[in-house]
Design a protein around this motif. Structure first.
Motif, PDB file in Angstrom:
ATOM      1  N   TRP A   7      -2.444  14.959 -15.643  1.00  0.00           N
ATOM      2  CA  TRP A   7      -1.689  13.771 -15.248  1.00  0.00           C
ATOM      3  C   TRP A   7      -2.482  12.514 -15.608  1.00  0.00           C
ATOM      4  O   TRP A   7      -3.694  12.544 -15.788  1.00  0.00           O
ATOM      5  CB  TRP A   7      -1.360  13.796 -13.751  1.00  0.00           C
ATOM      6  CG  TRP A   7      -2.539  13.633 -12.837  1.00  0.00           C
ATOM      7  CD1 TRP A   7      -3.309  14.621 -12.316  1.00  0.00           C
ATOM      8  CD2 TRP A   7      -3.085  12.411 -12.356  1.00  0.00           C
ATOM      9  NE1 TRP A   7      -4.303  14.094 -11.533  1.00  0.00           N
ATOM     10  CE2 TRP A   7      -4.192  12.738 -11.537  1.00  0.00           C
ATOM     11  CE3 TRP A   7      -2.759  11.072 -12.516  1.00  0.00           C
ATOM     12  CZ2 TRP A   7      -4.972  11.774 -10.900  1.00  0.00           C
ATOM     13  CZ3 TRP A   7      -3.525  10.115 -11.880  1.00  0.00           C
ATOM     14  CH2 TRP A   7      -4.620  10.466 -11.083  1.00  0.00           C
ATOM     15  N   ASN A   8      -1.752  11.406 -15.712  1.00  0.00           N
ATOM     16  CA  ASN A   8      -2.394  10.111 -15.935  1.00  0.00           C
ATOM     17  C   ASN A   8      -1.639   9.064 -15.110  1.00  0.00           C
ATOM     18  O   ASN A   8      -0.642   9.368 -14.469  1.00  0.00           O
ATOM     19  CB  ASN A   8      -2.437   9.767 -17.430  1.00  0.00           C
ATOM     20  CG  ASN A   8      -1.063   9.704 -18.042  1.00  0.00           C
ATOM     21  OD1 ASN A   8      -0.160   9.047 -17.526  1.00  0.00           O
ATOM     22  ND2 ASN A   8      -0.871  10.402 -19.146  1.00  0.00           N
ATOM     23  N   TRP A   9      -2.105   7.845 -15.133  1.00  0.00           N
ATOM     24  CA  TRP A   9      -1.503   6.809 -14.293  1.00  0.00           C
ATOM     25  C   TRP A   9      -0.110   6.418 -14.766  1.00  0.00           C
ATOM     26  O   TRP A   9       0.696   5.921 -13.992  1.00  0.00           O
ATOM     27  CB  TRP A   9      -2.439   5.612 -14.152  1.00  0.00           C
ATOM     28  CG  TRP A   9      -3.485   5.936 -13.131  1.00  0.00           C
ATOM     29  CD1 TRP A   9      -4.724   6.480 -13.358  1.00  0.00           C
ATOM     30  CD2 TRP A   9      -3.346   5.837 -11.716  1.00  0.00           C
ATOM     31  NE1 TRP A   9      -5.358   6.712 -12.162  1.00  0.00           N
ATOM     32  CE2 TRP A   9      -4.546   6.321 -11.134  1.00  0.00           C
ATOM     33  CE3 TRP A   9      -2.339   5.390 -10.875  1.00  0.00           C
ATOM     34  CZ2 TRP A   9      -4.752   6.361  -9.762  1.00  0.00           C
ATOM     35  CZ3 TRP A   9      -2.547   5.423  -9.503  1.00  0.00           C
ATOM     36  CH2 TRP A   9      -3.744   5.903  -8.964  1.00  0.00           C
ATOM     37  N   SER A  10       0.222   6.656 -16.022  1.00  0.00           N
ATOM     38  CA  SER A  10       1.599   6.441 -16.480  1.00  0.00           C
ATOM     39  C   SER A  10       2.543   7.398 -15.758  1.00  0.00           C
ATOM     40  O   SER A  10       3.656   7.019 -15.387  1.00  0.00           O
ATOM     41  CB  SER A  10       1.704   6.648 -17.994  1.00  0.00           C
ATOM     42  OG  SER A  10       1.003   5.645 -18.668  1.00  0.00           O
ATOM     43  N   ASP A  11       2.094   8.648 -15.536  1.00  0.00           N
ATOM     44  CA  ASP A  11       2.896   9.602 -14.768  1.00  0.00           C
ATOM     45  C   ASP A  11       3.113   9.102 -13.344  1.00  0.00           C
ATOM     46  O   ASP A  11       4.207   9.198 -12.795  1.00  0.00           O
ATOM     47  CB  ASP A  11       2.208  10.977 -14.707  1.00  0.00           C
ATOM     48  CG  ASP A  11       2.094  11.654 -16.059  1.00  0.00           C
ATOM     49  OD1 ASP A  11       2.949  11.421 -16.932  1.00  0.00           O
ATOM     50  OD2 ASP A  11       1.138  12.433 -16.234  1.00  0.00           O
ATOM     51  N   VAL A  28       0.865  -1.175   0.000  1.00  0.00           N
ATOM     52  CA  VAL A  28       0.000   0.000   0.000  1.00  0.00           C
ATOM     53  C   VAL A  28       0.904   1.227   0.000  1.00  0.00           C
ATOM     54  O   VAL A  28       1.742   1.394   0.885  1.00  0.00           O
ATOM     55  CB  VAL A  28      -0.950  -0.004   1.213  1.00  0.00           C
ATOM     56  CG1 VAL A  28      -1.815   1.240   1.227  1.00  0.00           C
ATOM     57  CG2 VAL A  28      -1.813  -1.269   1.207  1.00  0.00           C
ATOM     58  N   ILE A  29       0.740   2.068  -1.020  1.00  0.00           N
ATOM     59  CA  ILE A  29       1.615   3.223  -1.222  1.00  0.00           C
ATOM     60  C   ILE A  29       0.771   4.492  -1.253  1.00  0.00           C
ATOM     61  O   ILE A  29      -0.240   4.545  -1.947  1.00  0.00           O
ATOM     62  CB  ILE A  29       2.386   3.080  -2.553  1.00  0.00           C
ATOM     63  CG1 ILE A  29       3.222   1.800  -2.546  1.00  0.00           C
ATOM     64  CG2 ILE A  29       3.237   4.312  -2.828  1.00  0.00           C
ATOM     65  CD1 ILE A  29       3.709   1.372  -3.898  1.00  0.00           C
ATOM     66  N   LYS A  30       1.206   5.491  -0.510  1.00  0.00           N
ATOM     67  CA  LYS A  30       0.566   6.805  -0.557  1.00  0.00           C
ATOM     68  C   LYS A  30       1.519   7.749  -1.261  1.00  0.00           C
ATOM     69  O   LYS A  30       2.703   7.804  -0.933  1.00  0.00           O
ATOM     70  CB  LYS A  30       0.245   7.299   0.842  1.00  0.00           C
ATOM     71  CG  LYS A  30      -0.793   6.423   1.531  1.00  0.00           C
ATOM     72  CD  LYS A  30      -1.388   7.124   2.737  1.00  0.00           C
ATOM     73  CE  LYS A  30      -2.379   6.249   3.451  1.00  0.00           C
ATOM     74  NZ  LYS A  30      -3.568   5.954   2.732  1.00  0.00           N
ATOM     75  N   MET A  31       1.007   8.471  -2.257  1.00  0.00           N
ATOM     76  CA  MET A  31       1.838   9.378  -3.055  1.00  0.00           C
ATOM     77  C   MET A  31       1.113  10.697  -3.276  1.00  0.00           C
ATOM     78  O   MET A  31      -0.119  10.742  -3.213  1.00  0.00           O
ATOM     79  CB  MET A  31       2.113   8.778  -4.446  1.00  0.00           C
ATOM     80  CG  MET A  31       3.016   7.585  -4.474  1.00  0.00           C
ATOM     81  SD  MET A  31       3.248   6.961  -6.169  1.00  0.00           S
ATOM     82  CE  MET A  31       4.013   8.353  -6.981  1.00  0.00           C
ATOM     83  N   GLN A  32       1.893  11.717  -3.593  1.00  0.00           N
ATOM     84  CA  GLN A  32       1.322  12.979  -4.024  1.00  0.00           C
ATOM     85  C   GLN A  32       0.782  12.794  -5.440  1.00  0.00           C
ATOM     86  O   GLN A  32       1.353  12.049  -6.239  1.00  0.00           O
ATOM     87  CB  GLN A  32       2.377  14.087  -4.026  1.00  0.00           C
ATOM     88  CG  GLN A  32       2.847  14.492  -2.653  1.00  0.00           C
ATOM     89  CD  GLN A  32       1.732  15.158  -1.868  1.00  0.00           C
ATOM     90  OE1 GLN A  32       0.987  15.971  -2.394  1.00  0.00           O
ATOM     91  NE2 GLN A  32       1.608  14.786  -0.607  1.00  0.00           N
ATOM     92  N   THR A  33      -0.291  13.475  -5.745  1.00  0.00           N
ATOM     93  CA  THR A  33      -0.815  13.475  -7.110  1.00  0.00           C
ATOM     94  C   THR A  33       0.204  14.197  -7.996  1.00  0.00           C
ATOM     95  O   THR A  33       0.752  15.214  -7.584  1.00  0.00           O
ATOM     96  CB  THR A  33      -2.165  14.216  -7.151  1.00  0.00           C
ATOM     97  OG1 THR A  33      -3.046  13.580  -6.233  1.00  0.00           O
ATOM     98  CG2 THR A  33      -2.770  14.189  -8.541  1.00  0.00           C
ATOM     99  N   PRO A  34       0.499  13.663  -9.196  1.00  0.00           N
ATOM    100  CA  PRO A  34       1.442  14.368 -10.073  1.00  0.00           C
ATOM    101  C   PRO A  34       1.003  15.823 -10.277  1.00  0.00           C
ATOM    102  O   PRO A  34      -0.198  16.093 -10.411  1.00  0.00           O
ATOM    103  CB  PRO A  34       1.369  13.576 -11.387  1.00  0.00           C
ATOM    104  CG  PRO A  34       1.006  12.199 -10.947  1.00  0.00           C
ATOM    105  CD  PRO A  34       0.043  12.408  -9.796  1.00  0.00           C
ATOM    106  N   PRO A  35       1.958  16.740 -10.305  1.00  0.00           N
ATOM    107  CA  PRO A  35       1.630  18.165 -10.327  1.00  0.00           C
ATOM    108  C   PRO A  35       1.308  18.709 -11.716  1.00  0.00           C
ATOM    109  O   PRO A  35       1.688  19.810 -12.060  1.00  0.00           O
ATOM    110  CB  PRO A  35       2.903  18.807  -9.782  1.00  0.00           C
ATOM    111  CG  PRO A  35       3.980  17.894 -10.250  1.00  0.00           C
ATOM    112  CD  PRO A  35       3.385  16.512 -10.173  1.00  0.00           C
ATOM    113  N   LYS A  36       0.630  17.926 -12.521  1.00  0.00           N
ATOM    114  CA  LYS A  36       0.207  18.369 -13.850  1.00  0.00           C
ATOM    115  C   LYS A  36      -1.311  18.314 -13.889  1.00  0.00           C
ATOM    116  O   LYS A  36      -1.913  17.392 -13.340  1.00  0.00           O
ATOM    117  CB  LYS A  36       0.733  17.436 -14.941  1.00  0.00           C
ATOM    118  CG  LYS A  36       2.213  17.385 -15.062  1.00  0.00           C
ATOM    119  CD  LYS A  36       2.756  16.469 -16.158  1.00  0.00           C
ATOM    120  CE  LYS A  36       1.843  15.700 -17.022  1.00  0.00           C
ATOM    121  NZ  LYS A  36       2.471  14.863 -18.017  1.00  0.00           N
TER     122      LYS A  36
END
Length: 133
Positions: free
Chosen positions: A69-73, A58-66
């Motif tokens: 953004w998409n899941w590849s990012d 289980v990983i928590k990450m910041q949303t890409p800052p674009k």
């Protein structure tokens, strides 16, 4: 898939509330909390981990800052933590008018330049717009 290989299962939760299930570095299912129930992705992940008798990370990450953004990012940032987001702009020779600009992930400004177009009449300008360090 090699029957001797251990499957890799990840449940990624973003700061935006979006959630994705990743199996062997491929996005299987995602949920945007504005449109779908995130619980279904989480339940699917834990059920799949149980069925495959494997661990789920289980990983928590910041949303890409674009904005786009998409899941590849998301996967690129997860797999390459040294990446930064750069805005590459190309201006006319006088530097008065921006002709083209785009965002790209790279380790440094030089690599961001390599991802752009090569032009003798346009001047490149690069700025880092997101750095996790």
């Amino acid at each position: 898939m090699n029957s001797n290989a251990n499957p890799s299962l990840k449940l990624i939760s973003l700061s935006s509330g979006d959630c994705g299930l990743v199996f062997n570095d491929r996005v299987i299912v995602t949920a945007d909390p504005n449109f779908e129930t995130v619980d279904q992705v989480e339940t699917t992940g834990f059920n799949l981990a149980n069925a495959l008798a494997c661990d789920i990370r289980v990983i928590k990450m910041q949303t890409p800052p674009k904005d786009d953004w998409n899941w590849s990012d998301v996967l690129m940032l997860h797999l390459n933590p040294d990446l930064k987001l750069f805005r590459v702009s190309y201006q006319d020779e006088a530097g008065d008018k921006t002709i083209l600009h785009f965002d790209c992930f790279a380790t440094d400004a030089e690599h961001a330049m390599c991802s752009g177009l090569q032009s003798k009449t346009l001047k490149p300008a690069i700025s880092a717009i997101f750095d996790r360090n």
